[in-house]
Design an enzyme around this catalytic site. Sequence first.
Site, PDB file in Angstrom:
ATOM      1  CG  HIS A  81      -2.038  -0.993   1.084  1.00  0.00           C
ATOM      2  ND1 HIS A  81      -3.100  -1.049   1.966  1.00  0.00           N
ATOM      3  CD2 HIS A  81      -2.265  -1.973   0.180  1.00  0.00           C
ATOM      4  CE1 HIS A  81      -3.935  -2.023   1.603  1.00  0.00           C
ATOM      5  NE2 HIS A  81      -3.443  -2.593   0.528  1.00  0.00           N
TER       6      HIS A  81
ATOM      7  CD  GLU B 256      -1.298   4.119   3.853  1.00  0.00           C
ATOM      8  OE1 GLU B 256      -2.403   4.401   4.320  1.00  0.00           O
ATOM      9  OE2 GLU B 256      -1.142   3.355   2.863  1.00  0.00           O
TER      10      GLU B 256
ATOM     11  CB  ALA C 239     -24.082   5.503 -36.566  1.00  0.00           C
TER      12      ALA C 239
ATOM     13  CD  GLU D 149     -15.733   2.751 -25.639  1.00  0.00           C
ATOM     14  OE1 GLU D 149     -15.637   2.900 -26.876  1.00  0.00           O
ATOM     15  OE2 GLU D 149     -14.750   2.556 -24.898  1.00  0.00           O
TER      16      GLU D 149
END
Length: 365
Positions: A54, A56, A169, A297
């Site tokens: 991590h 830290e 489109a 998408e």
Amino acid sequence: MSFSAADHGFMALALQLAARGLNTTTPNPRVGCVLVRDGHVIGEGWHEKAGGPHAEAAALNAIVGAGDTASGATAYVTLEPCSHFGRTPPCADALIAAGVVRVVAAMQDPNPLVAGQGLARLAAAGIEVASGLLQAEARELNIGFVARMTRGRPWLRLKVAASLDGKTALNNGVSQWITGPAARRDAHAWRARSCAVLTGIGTVRDDNPRLTVREVPTTRQPLRVVIDSRLETPPDAAILDGGNVLIAAAQGDAGRAAALRARGAEILVLPNADGKVELADLLQELGRRGINEVLAEAGTRLNGSLLREGCVDELLIYQAPLLIGDAARGMFGLAELSDLTGAHRLNIIERRAVGADFRIRARLA
């Protein structure tokens, strides 16, 4: 609690470090840490990937590697240090053992396993603790993680490439390429940070997309999710190449399912009362799988369904300086309104030029 200009600067640096893990930390949050003593940075680190140190721990390791210690230091962390054992030991315990005297967190961890317990453990050990510094920026960096932890489902961005008159489109389905190369590269960057890319069977049939990250460097490809109620995805579809594909269906035709599984796809059957895929259930399932951010998408119909069923959190709209005309396909398949009270209200949070096109980010009001 008030914070000094120096506090702001060090936390801003921690956020920059956290952003280095933008595309790699899933399902974990993006976290950065800066260790400071006597006004000087003595160690810094960020979380790179699940299973790795991590932030830290990475910062503490950097200090040890330089032959120093963190005794008497202040730790600036973009997310509350964890207090539980996961793949790695608790970061709160590591900071206590290292002798830090102050910990400033940008925000509390929304994970119920932490949720304030990390800061409480530090305070109980006599360490001065504070949180809330640059909290909005930290939350934005981990908006998908926060969404998953607080509501059980990912943050869904719906990406659309359209002409200036809102067409995606031609009426015959041709859509390549409405936007320019810069916009396409930018969209691939959003793919790269996403845990999953979602589309519908209509897009698979019309465009035969791969939906992989190709325009920007990446070490990880997102899960590709296809909403295909009747399992009509062709076994030779490009989206199936390389595996890592989940097909959400409303029925489990054994023959079609077997052919798709032979190509490496996983089939998930989630029907609703109308014989379609239950989109809310799909998002909940993705949340259970550790998916933080989804980039949709898709085509007009699925875009409309996602909006109508309350699945969309953010719109990512690329507008090209083109006029295509009324006969072309629109962005969202939504029912006709008789007055504007039923309109989907948006808050525009960003508008910028991307090459010759414009990118608009908006969130549902």
